[in-house]
Design an enzyme around this catalytic site. Structure first.
Site, PDB file in Angstrom:
ATOM      1  N   ASP A   1      34.752  34.598  35.625  1.00  0.00           N
ATOM      2  CA  ASP A   1      35.885  33.864  36.184  1.00  0.00           C
ATOM      3  C   ASP A   1      37.178  34.656  35.983  1.00  0.00           C
ATOM      4  O   ASP A   1      37.544  34.991  34.861  1.00  0.00           O
ATOM      5  CB  ASP A   1      36.002  32.492  35.508  1.00  0.00           C
ATOM      6  CG  ASP A   1      36.768  31.502  36.355  1.00  0.00           C
ATOM      7  OD1 ASP A   1      37.839  31.867  36.867  1.00  0.00           O
ATOM      8  OD2 ASP A   1      36.299  30.359  36.509  1.00  0.00           O
TER       9      ASP A   1
ATOM     10  N   SER B   1      39.277  28.305  41.500  1.00  0.00           N
ATOM     11  CA  SER B   1      37.853  28.475  41.190  1.00  0.00           C
ATOM     12  C   SER B   1      36.972  27.449  41.875  1.00  0.00           C
ATOM     13  O   SER B   1      35.764  27.688  42.023  1.00  0.00           O
ATOM     14  CB  SER B   1      37.642  28.402  39.673  1.00  0.00           C
ATOM     15  OG  SER B   1      38.326  29.443  39.019  1.00  0.00           O
TER      16      SER B   1
ATOM     17  N   ASP C   1      33.335  21.983  34.455  1.00  0.00           N
ATOM     18  CA  ASP C   1      34.443  22.735  35.040  1.00  0.00           C
ATOM     19  C   ASP C   1      34.040  23.211  36.438  1.00  0.00           C
ATOM     20  O   ASP C   1      32.881  23.129  36.836  1.00  0.00           O
ATOM     21  CB  ASP C   1      34.797  23.922  34.142  1.00  0.00           C
ATOM     22  CG  ASP C   1      36.223  24.422  34.333  1.00  0.00           C
ATOM     23  OD1 ASP C   1      36.949  23.853  35.167  1.00  0.00           O
ATOM     24  OD2 ASP C   1      36.600  25.388  33.641  1.00  0.00           O
TER      25      ASP C   1
ATOM     26  N   THR D   1      33.510  26.032  38.270  1.00  0.00           N
ATOM     27  CA  THR D   1      32.450  26.977  38.651  1.00  0.00           C
ATOM     28  C   THR D   1      31.052  26.424  38.428  1.00  0.00           C
ATOM     29  O   THR D   1      30.216  26.476  39.339  1.00  0.00           O
ATOM     30  CB  THR D   1      32.646  28.318  37.930  1.00  0.00           C
ATOM     31  OG1 THR D   1      33.900  28.873  38.320  1.00  0.00           O
ATOM     32  CG2 THR D   1      31.543  29.293  38.270  1.00  0.00           C
TER      33      THR D   1
ATOM     34  N   ARG E   1      38.374  18.642  41.610  1.00  0.00           N
ATOM     35  CA  ARG E   1      37.678  19.227  40.468  1.00  0.00           C
ATOM     36  C   ARG E   1      37.974  18.522  39.144  1.00  0.00           C
ATOM     37  O   ARG E   1      37.204  18.612  38.195  1.00  0.00           O
ATOM     38  CB  ARG E   1      38.046  20.712  40.344  1.00  0.00           C
ATOM     39  CG  ARG E   1      39.530  20.955  40.121  1.00  0.00           C
ATOM     40  CD  ARG E   1      39.891  22.422  40.082  1.00  0.00           C
ATOM     41  NE  ARG E   1      39.427  23.061  38.865  1.00  0.00           N
ATOM     42  CZ  ARG E   1      39.627  24.344  38.565  1.00  0.00           C
ATOM     43  NH1 ARG E   1      40.251  25.139  39.436  1.00  0.00           N
ATOM     44  NH2 ARG E   1      39.184  24.851  37.439  1.00  0.00           N
TER      45      ARG E   1
ATOM     46  N   GLU F   1      28.115  31.845  33.827  1.00  0.00           N
ATOM     47  CA  GLU F   1      29.555  32.059  33.974  1.00  0.00           C
ATOM     48  C   GLU F   1      30.210  32.486  32.659  1.00  0.00           C
ATOM     49  O   GLU F   1      30.046  31.824  31.628  1.00  0.00           O
ATOM     50  CB  GLU F   1      30.251  30.792  34.463  1.00  0.00           C
ATOM     51  CG  GLU F   1      31.748  31.007  34.673  1.00  0.00           C
ATOM     52  CD  GLU F   1      32.570  29.737  34.760  1.00  0.00           C
ATOM     53  OE1 GLU F   1      33.687  29.803  35.301  1.00  0.00           O
ATOM     54  OE2 GLU F   1      32.114  28.685  34.265  1.00  0.00           O
TER      55      GLU F   1
ATOM     56  N   ASP G   1      39.164  34.120  32.654  1.00  0.00           N
ATOM     57  CA  ASP G   1      40.236  33.484  33.417  1.00  0.00           C
ATOM     58  C   ASP G   1      41.193  32.713  32.510  1.00  0.00           C
ATOM     59  O   ASP G   1      42.420  32.844  32.619  1.00  0.00           O
ATOM     60  CB  ASP G   1      39.612  32.543  34.444  1.00  0.00           C
ATOM     61  CG  ASP G   1      40.613  31.593  35.074  1.00  0.00           C
ATOM     62  OD1 ASP G   1      41.240  31.966  36.073  1.00  0.00           O
ATOM     63  OD2 ASP G   1      40.755  30.457  34.563  1.00  0.00           O
ATOM     64  N   LYS G   2      40.660  31.916  31.624  1.00  0.00           N
ATOM     65  CA  LYS G   2      41.504  31.050  30.803  1.00  0.00           C
ATOM     66  C   LYS G   2      42.409  31.866  29.884  1.00  0.00           C
ATOM     67  O   LYS G   2      43.568  31.499  29.632  1.00  0.00           O
ATOM     68  CB  LYS G   2      40.626  30.084  30.005  1.00  0.00           C
ATOM     69  CG  LYS G   2      39.807  29.159  30.914  1.00  0.00           C
ATOM     70  CD  LYS G   2      38.939  28.209  30.125  1.00  0.00           C
ATOM     71  CE  LYS G   2      37.941  27.500  31.026  1.00  0.00           C
ATOM     72  NZ  LYS G   2      38.544  26.841  32.194  1.00  0.00           N
TER      73      LYS G   2
ATOM     74  N   HIS H   1      45.180  33.406  31.982  1.00  0.00           N
ATOM     75  CA  HIS H   1      46.235  32.402  32.162  1.00  0.00           C
ATOM     76  C   HIS H   1      47.150  32.357  30.943  1.00  0.00           C
ATOM     77  O   HIS H   1      48.369  32.181  31.073  1.00  0.00           O
ATOM     78  CB  HIS H   1      45.626  31.020  32.374  1.00  0.00           C
ATOM     79  CG  HIS H   1      45.177  30.746  33.773  1.00  0.00           C
ATOM     80  ND1 HIS H   1      46.039  30.738  34.847  1.00  0.00           N
ATOM     81  CD2 HIS H   1      43.943  30.445  34.280  1.00  0.00           C
ATOM     82  CE1 HIS H   1      45.366  30.443  35.957  1.00  0.00           C
ATOM     83  NE2 HIS H   1      44.088  30.284  35.644  1.00  0.00           N
TER      84      HIS H   1
ATOM     85  N   ASP I   1      35.178  35.196  40.834  1.00  0.00           N
ATOM     86  CA  ASP I   1      35.573  34.232  41.858  1.00  0.00           C
ATOM     87  C   ASP I   1      36.912  34.595  42.486  1.00  0.00           C
ATOM     88  O   ASP I   1      37.145  34.350  43.661  1.00  0.00           O
ATOM     89  CB  ASP I   1      35.607  32.816  41.296  1.00  0.00           C
ATOM     90  CG  ASP I   1      36.351  32.698  39.976  1.00  0.00           C
ATOM     91  OD1 ASP I   1      36.793  33.729  39.432  1.00  0.00           O
ATOM     92  OD2 ASP I   1      36.488  31.571  39.480  1.00  0.00           O
ATOM     93  N   HIS I   2      37.796  35.182  41.717  1.00  0.00           N
ATOM     94  CA  HIS I   2      39.124  35.585  42.204  1.00  0.00           C
ATOM     95  C   HIS I   2      39.692  36.613  41.239  1.00  0.00           C
ATOM     96  O   HIS I   2      39.230  36.751  40.108  1.00  0.00           O
ATOM     97  CB  HIS I   2      40.062  34.370  42.301  1.00  0.00           C
ATOM     98  CG  HIS I   2      40.146  33.585  41.013  1.00  0.00           C
ATOM     99  ND1 HIS I   2      40.847  34.024  39.899  1.00  0.00           N
ATOM    100  CD2 HIS I   2      39.587  32.398  40.656  1.00  0.00           C
ATOM    101  CE1 HIS I   2      40.726  33.152  38.922  1.00  0.00           C
ATOM    102  NE2 HIS I   2      39.954  32.164  39.348  1.00  0.00           N
TER     103      HIS I   2
ATOM    104  N   HIS J   1      46.655  33.216  39.410  1.00  0.00           N
ATOM    105  CA  HIS J   1      45.628  34.067  40.006  1.00  0.00           C
ATOM    106  C   HIS J   1      46.314  35.032  40.974  1.00  0.00           C
ATOM    107  O   HIS J   1      47.471  34.846  41.346  1.00  0.00           O
ATOM    108  CB  HIS J   1      44.620  33.242  40.810  1.00  0.00           C
ATOM    109  CG  HIS J   1      43.895  32.214  40.019  1.00  0.00           C
ATOM    110  ND1 HIS J   1      43.126  31.236  40.610  1.00  0.00           N
ATOM    111  CD2 HIS J   1      43.808  32.000  38.683  1.00  0.00           C
ATOM    112  CE1 HIS J   1      42.600  30.462  39.690  1.00  0.00           C
ATOM    113  NE2 HIS J   1      42.999  30.898  38.498  1.00  0.00           N
TER     114      HIS J   1
END
Length: 468
Positions: free
Chosen positions: A51, A104, A161, A163, A174, A334, A339-340, A343, A381-382, A435
């Site tokens: 992610d 996501s 979550d 994904t 989501r 995953e 990702d987290k 962020h 995913d991104h 992102h």
């Protein structure tokens, strides 16, 4: 190729890394790649999703842990390409405007269903507004189940979550993860004739192996189910009625047997703890050079590699009652907190999760060596915010965002900078970084792997992940 190999060997020796990293025997590698172009279909599919794991995140992990001439396990996958990730904006349809910087949920829904959709949406088509449900779309996991395959869903995030949810859930937003979270999805509760929250749908789908965090979405903390057979019960109680064995520790994970399926492994109340820890990035020149703190995850929480290994052990058995014998399996894994931590502008957390994700890929590669009918696909995913920038810049050349300075395996400084959120002026702590809309890398090995070559889109994965 020979000249490039020689130059890399020289670089490895110059950096004092001992034995150079291996490109592998060129003849054997060519033969292996030729075999994967044979047109055979995959029996088993293992899909790895990092992610937020764009090119910069992969490169930072490679440099920090192994140095400039180092190699990750993912680098052993012979087929590589890029994928576009754009999503849609809500609107009247049938034509929808593109959203170049997706979340996501929409990106996951793309490979899960083969269709573009709007952000926040879980395996439903687009609609006029976020709070207007779209049409439920069949997912790659659901189709695998229909073909008699075993299925697995593994994550370091809450298993509800975005994904992991796209495989076994259909919901407009989501955030509607547990019974108590359904206010924004009121028309999709079971009492209203819907499928219920993501947690409810996860167990209702009877996925064989479910490993991750998010126990608080399934126990009494997550509220009580409204409507249906399990009205007034927790999702844990619903799972028990459906035959799930629930486990909560790494020790219980290690003891699991195929006879225990289906299994629901919930190893944290929320997201699982990061593997590594370190300071949050600071404005401008950033945090003083340092190493990351490893072994941050509590011993009762298993690593992603351990969850992957156990999932493969459990799924590598014929599904009882399936005519025609062993149909194989579909497994998604995953690495969620890359990702987290991006962020949060936490370079050590981000890199540690990337390395842990790469360790899980090594488990799959070992499995694939003795199960060549297995397709492994790895992507993100991104893209995300982190950038490797010059550590020797000063004055007007210094980063405008938040930076951290890490001491790598080469004993050099790796400056990782974050600058997609914050606005003018410093803040007390970095705000959640955005992102980015860049294409993401994709790797593959096994039957059908060549389909990822070139530049493709996330929706193309839908067919690839079915072994078509």
């Amino acid at each position: 190729m020979k000249e490039m190999t020689q130059s890399v060997v020289g670089a490895a020796l110059l950096l004092g890394l001992g034995a150079p990293f291996a490109f592998g025997d060129e003849v054997a590698r060519t033969a292996a790649i030729r075999a994967e172009l044979s047109g055979k279909k995959a029996k088993n599919v293992i899909f790895f999703l990092g992610d937020g794991m764009g090119v910069q995140e992969v490169t930072a992990a490679r440099y920090y842990r192994y140095g400039a001439a180092g190699r990750l396990n993912v680098d052993d996958l012979p087929f590589t390409g890029f994928q576009t990730t754009w999503s849609l904006k809500p609107g009247p349809g049938p034509n929808y405007l593109p959203d170049y910087d997706p979340d996501s949920a929409s990106t996951g829904s793309m490979w899960a269903t083969g269709a573009k959709t709007v952000d926040e949406r879980i395996s439903q088509g687009p609609s006029t507004a976020l709070n207007v449900p779209g049409v439920n779309l069949p997912t790659v996991l659901e189709l695998a189940q229909r073909r008699g395959k075993r299925t697995g869903n593994v994550s370091t995030a809450e298993i509800t979550d975005a994904t992991p949810a796209v495989l076994n859930s259909h919901i407009s937003l989501r955030g509607c993860q547990a019974p108590k979270d359904m206010a924004a999805c009121a028309t999709e509760t079971k009492s209203a004739g819907g499928l219920g929250s993501i947690a409810e749908q996860t167990v209702d789908h009877r996925v064989d192996v479910v490993f991750g965090g998010g126990k608080g979405r399934f126990d009494a903390t997550g509220g009580l189910i409204a409507g249906g057979t399990d009205n007034g019960k927790t999702v844990e109680e619903s799972a028990a009625r459906l035959g799930y064995k629930e486990i909560t520790t790494a020790q219980q994970l290690a003891a699991l047997l195929p006879s225990n399926l289906p299994v629901l492994g919930l190893f944290a109340q929320g997201n699982m703890t990061t593997e590594w820890a370190g300071p949050v990035a600071a404005i401008g020149e950033g945090v003083a050079p340092h190493k990351c703190t490893e072994n941050n995850r509590p011993v009762n929480q298993p690593s992603l590699a351990a969850m992957t290994k156990k999932a493969l052990e459990l799924l590598d058995k014929p599904k009882p009652g399936v005519r025609g014998g062993d149909k194989g399996f579909f497994l998604q894994v995953e690495g969620a907190s890359i990702d987290k931590q991006d962020h949060s502008a936490n370079a050590c957390g981000q890199i540690g999760e990337t390395i842990a994700f790469d360790d899980a890929i090594a488990v799959a590669l070992k499995y694939q060596r003795t199960h060549p009918d297995t397709l492994i696909v790895v992507t993100a995913d991104h893209s995300h915010t982190s950038e490797i920038v010059g550590e020797d810049s000063t004055g007007t050349g210094s980063p405008t965002g938040y930076s951290d300075n890490l001491i790598t395996a080469d004993a050099q400084i790796l400056r990782v900078s974050y600058g997609t959120a914050g606005g003018p002026g410093p803040a007390a702590a970095p705000p959640s970084q955005q992102h980015t809309g860049a294409v993401v890398p994709i790797w593959a090995k096994g039957p059908g792997a060549a389909a990822i070559l070139g530049t493709t889109d996330h929706i193309d994965l839908f067919d690839i992940l079915q072994g078509k």
